[in-house]
Write a protein that holds these residues in place. Structure first.
Motif, short mmCIF file in Angstrom:
data_model
loop_
_atom_site.label_atom_id
_atom_site.label_comp_id
_atom_site.label_asym_id
_atom_site.label_seq_id
_atom_site.Cartn_x
_atom_site.Cartn_y
_atom_site.Cartn_z
N TYR A 75 -7.22 0.22 -5.45
CA TYR A 75 -6.35 1.27 -5.97
C TYR A 75 -7.07 2.61 -5.99
CZ TYR A 75 -8.99 0.41 -10.27
OH TYR A 75 -9.99 0.25 -11.19
N LEU B 24 -3.80 0.77 -2.77
CA LEU B 24 -4.39 1.02 -1.46
C LEU B 24 -4.32 -0.20 -0.55
CD1 LEU B 24 -7.55 3.09 -2.46
CD2 LEU B 24 -5.33 3.91 -1.67
N GLU B 25 -4.47 -1.39 -1.15
CA GLU B 25 -4.40 -2.62 -0.36
C GLU B 25 -4.16 -3.80 -1.29
OE1 GLU B 25 -8.72 -4.22 0.52
OE2 GLU B 25 -8.58 -2.11 1.09
N PRO C 61 0.83 -1.20 0.00
CA PRO C 61 0.00 0.00 0.00
C PRO C 61 0.86 1.26 0.00
CG PRO C 61 -0.86 -1.58 1.55
CD PRO C 61 0.45 -2.12 1.07
#
Length: 128
Positions: free
Chosen positions: A84, A68-69, A50
């Motif tokens: 994202y 993002l993850e 991330p």
């Protein structure tokens, strides 16, 4: 190298629905069309976490995503969008964008004559 919150880039591209298959994701990475934090990478086993920024070149467009993850599965598109943040700049230019995928249209009568056109030309020559 595998820590908490890290994932192979080929798996992440597949889970985020950037490409249709994981093998295609590996080929995109190996061909050098993916940059990780502005550095060109060529190993599908490269780890993303991330906060990383990916610049991906696909066909005639450039996509910029912030991770993002990590993904857990290839789910629906709504789930993939949570992986994202899209940082892709808007297309440049003041006028209308020319569509890339539409084939050019050739007006009838231009270019190489058809069989019907050749018959008409032969008929005109025979009359003389």
């Amino acid at each position: 190298m595998s820590g908490e919150g890290r994932q192979r880039i080929d798996k992440w591209l597949f889970f985020a629905r950037v490409v249709k298959s994981r093998s295609l994701a590996a080929k995109v990475v190996q061909s050098g069309r993916v940059r990780l934090n502005r550095d060109k990478i060529d190993l599908p086993s490269q780890q993303v976490k991330p906060g990383d920024v990916l610049t991906i070149t696909l066909e005639r467009r450039v996509i910029v995503y912030r991770v993002l993850e990590p993904g857990t599965r290839r789910g629906p598109a709504e789930e993939a969008r949570t992986l994202y943040e899209d940082l892709t700049p808007p297309p440049a230019g003041g006028g209308e964008a020319v569509p890339d995928a539409i084939a050019p249209v050739r007006p009838q009568g231009s270019g190489r004559p058809t069989k019907k056109d050749r018959r008409r030309m032969d008929a005109l020559r025979d009359d003389e």
